[in-house]
Design a protein around this motif. Structure first.
Motif, PDB file in Angstrom:
ATOM      1  N   VAL A 120       0.869  -1.171   0.000  1.00  0.00           N
ATOM      2  CA  VAL A 120       0.000   0.000   0.000  1.00  0.00           C
ATOM      3  C   VAL A 120       0.910   1.226   0.000  1.00  0.00           C
ATOM      4  O   VAL A 120       1.720   1.405   0.901  1.00  0.00           O
ATOM      5  CB  VAL A 120      -0.926   0.015   1.230  1.00  0.00           C
ATOM      6  N   ASN A 121       0.770   2.070  -1.024  1.00  0.00           N
ATOM      7  CA  ASN A 121       1.626   3.246  -1.084  1.00  0.00           C
ATOM      8  C   ASN A 121       1.001   4.413  -0.319  1.00  0.00           C
ATOM      9  O   ASN A 121      -0.071   4.289   0.273  1.00  0.00           O
ATOM     10  CB  ASN A 121       1.952   3.625  -2.539  1.00  0.00           C
ATOM     11  N   GLU A 122       1.637   5.566  -0.345  1.00  0.00           N
ATOM     12  CA  GLU A 122       1.188   6.716   0.454  1.00  0.00           C
ATOM     13  C   GLU A 122      -0.162   7.271   0.034  1.00  0.00           C
ATOM     14  O   GLU A 122      -0.801   7.979   0.785  1.00  0.00           O
ATOM     15  CB  GLU A 122       2.242   7.815   0.403  1.00  0.00           C
ATOM     16  N   HIS A 123      -0.612   6.937  -1.177  1.00  0.00           N
ATOM     17  CA  HIS A 123      -1.923   7.401  -1.649  1.00  0.00           C
ATOM     18  C   HIS A 123      -3.004   6.349  -1.436  1.00  0.00           C
ATOM     19  O   HIS A 123      -4.066   6.416  -2.039  1.00  0.00           O
ATOM     20  CB  HIS A 123      -1.839   7.797  -3.128  1.00  0.00           C
ATOM     21  N   HIS A 124      -2.716   5.362  -0.603  1.00  0.00           N
ATOM     22  CA  HIS A 124      -3.646   4.285  -0.245  1.00  0.00           C
ATOM     23  C   HIS A 124      -4.058   3.428  -1.441  1.00  0.00           C
ATOM     24  O   HIS A 124      -5.163   2.908  -1.496  1.00  0.00           O
ATOM     25  CB  HIS A 124      -4.880   4.842   0.477  1.00  0.00           C
ATOM     26  N   ILE A 125      -3.172   3.309  -2.393  1.00  0.00           N
ATOM     27  CA  ILE A 125      -3.409   2.444  -3.546  1.00  0.00           C
ATOM     28  C   ILE A 125      -2.637   1.148  -3.311  1.00  0.00           C
ATOM     29  O   ILE A 125      -1.443   1.179  -3.032  1.00  0.00           O
ATOM     30  CB  ILE A 125      -2.949   3.127  -4.851  1.00  0.00           C
ATOM     31  N   THR A 126      -3.345   0.033  -3.418  1.00  0.00           N
ATOM     32  CA  THR A 126      -2.718  -1.264  -3.198  1.00  0.00           C
ATOM     33  C   THR A 126      -2.202  -1.811  -4.526  1.00  0.00           C
ATOM     34  O   THR A 126      -2.936  -1.870  -5.503  1.00  0.00           O
ATOM     35  CB  THR A 126      -3.723  -2.258  -2.592  1.00  0.00           C
ATOM     36  N   THR A 127      -0.952  -2.172  -4.533  1.00  0.00           N
ATOM     37  CA  THR A 127      -0.359  -2.810  -5.703  1.00  0.00           C
ATOM     38  C   THR A 127       0.306  -4.102  -5.251  1.00  0.00           C
ATOM     39  O   THR A 127       0.471  -4.347  -4.069  1.00  0.00           O
ATOM     40  CB  THR A 127       0.695  -1.902  -6.374  1.00  0.00           C
TER      41      THR A 127
END
Length: 121
Positions: A28-35
């Motif tokens: 989960v990156n800082e923009h709350h997008i899960t990759t």
């Protein structure tokens, strides 16, 4: 029990295949997008593939090459279900298995992982 512990050391010496096991890890990156990103569990680890149920009569019209196999692998390696397993045999032929079970480590000497090869021939 001591004899089984010795078998745990000796069995991998008899295995002529090498495996690389890969899985994915969610990030989960800082923009709350899960990759998902690929993670290598183990690379060039001694193992043995045992084929089950490979029949020419079961090959389909569409040219798929599908069969079940079992992977024998040392204990202590955590193999998650759904891992991608890439096997290099003693002759250098590489086979990729797309679906796998979680490792069953009920044996002292090794663990077993059910795999399915499912590729276009």
């Amino acid at each position: 029990m001591n004899a089984f512990n010795k078998l745990k050391e000796v069995a991998p010496m008899l295995w002529t295949d090498k495996v690389t096991i890969q899985t994915t890890k969610k990030v989960v990156n800082e923009h709350h997008i899960t990759t998902s990103e690929p993670v290598t569990v183990v690379s060039d680890e001694p193992a043995k593939v045992i084929l089950k149920g490979l029949k020419a009569s079961e090959q389909s019209f569409f040219g798929t090459d599908e069969y079940d196999a079992t992977l024998l692998l040392s204990t202590g390696i955590d193999v998650p279900a759904g891992a991608t397993i890439i096997v290099t045999d003693v002759n250098g032929k590489v086979t990729k298995y797309k679906r796998s079970s979680k490792g069953y480590s009920g044996y002292v000497s090794h663990q077993e992982i059910a795999m399915t090869r499912d590729e276009k021939a």
